[in-house]
Design an enzyme around this catalytic site. Structure first.
Site, mmCIF file in Angstrom:
data_model
loop_
_atom_site.group_PDB
_atom_site.id
_atom_site.type_symbol
_atom_site.label_atom_id
_atom_site.label_comp_id
_atom_site.label_asym_id
_atom_site.label_seq_id
_atom_site.Cartn_x
_atom_site.Cartn_y
_atom_site.Cartn_z
ATOM 1 N N THR A 45 0.858 -1.188 0.000
ATOM 2 C CA THR A 45 0.000 0.000 0.000
ATOM 3 C C THR A 45 0.894 1.238 0.000
ATOM 4 O OG1 THR A 45 -0.197 -0.078 2.408
ATOM 5 C CG2 THR A 45 -1.928 -1.190 1.131
ATOM 6 N N THR A 58 1.555 4.448 1.549
ATOM 7 C CA THR A 58 2.389 4.977 2.635
ATOM 8 C C THR A 58 3.304 3.903 3.195
ATOM 9 O OG1 THR A 58 0.711 6.617 3.187
ATOM 10 C CG2 THR A 58 2.352 6.156 4.882
ATOM 11 N N CYS A 59 2.811 2.687 3.279
ATOM 12 C CA CYS A 59 3.603 1.581 3.811
ATOM 13 C C CYS A 59 4.820 1.306 2.933
ATOM 14 C CB CYS A 59 2.736 0.331 3.929
ATOM 15 S SG CYS A 59 1.240 0.573 4.907
ATOM 16 N N SER A 60 4.619 1.329 1.614
ATOM 17 C CA SER A 60 5.690 1.002 0.665
ATOM 18 C C SER A 60 6.601 2.175 0.338
ATOM 19 C CB SER A 60 5.090 0.495 -0.650
ATOM 20 O OG SER A 60 4.484 -0.755 -0.453
ATOM 21 N N LEU A 93 8.007 1.322 5.632
ATOM 22 C CA LEU A 93 9.030 0.283 5.513
ATOM 23 C C LEU A 93 10.368 0.846 5.034
ATOM 24 C CD1 LEU A 93 9.960 -2.660 5.657
ATOM 25 C CD2 LEU A 93 8.903 -3.020 3.408
#
Length: 162
Positions: A45, A47-49, A53
């Site tokens: 997703t 913001t996560c990617s 992370l």
């Protein structure tokens, strides 16, 4: 009820992909160690990617220099977490934990309902620091925000703690 600083990490079983799907317990992950666990609502997703992370990947060496293991968790399956780890070039030693059914996430009281986005039940975005299975710091993001659970924010907290 959400887990709080001073409480022990609940017993749970998670999955990792190492020559097939393997189980790993919270006792194995947190017992006798310093661990920075951060949760993303979903692998791959935005913001996560693009931010969450990658920040921990870039700062992984700083955590390791402090004797802290880093683990990422999401309510995804082990295959998705492994594919995401490869796509993001996660460094060796960073655990990519799958909480496929969300059991651990619910035990922490950190679940969120993302059904209106077609994602079902997911984990809230947070960073949790534990020593020997006891929570020492917990930073949970407000919905839609990304400030307190970043690698930079938790490293700032660690530096302030000495």
């Amino acid at each position: 009820m959400t887990i709080e600083v001073g409480q022990s990490i609940p017993a749970a079983t998670l999955n990792i992909l190492e020559g097939g799907v393997q189980t790993i317990t919270t006792a194995e992950i947190f017992g006798g160690r310093k661990v920075m666990l951060f949760c993303v609502p979903g692998a791959f997703t935005p913001t996560c990617s693009e931010r969450h992370l990658p920040g921990f990947i870039e700062r992984h060496g700083e955590f390791r220099a402090r004797g802290i293991d880093v683990a990422c968790i999401a309510v995804n399956d082990a295959f998705v977490m492994d594919a995401w780890a490869k796509a993001q070039q996660v460094p060796e030693g960073m655990l990519m934990l799958a909480d496929g059914n969300g059991d651990f996430t619910r035990a922490l009281g950190l679940e969120m309902d993302a059904t209106k986005y077609g994602m079902g039940m997911r984990g809230r975005r947070y960073a949790l620091y534990a020593e020997d299975g006891v929570v020492r710091h917990l930073a949970v993001e407000a919905p839609g925000e990304f400030r307190v659970s970043s690698a930079e924010a938790v490293l700032g907290w660690l530096k302030a703690e000495g």
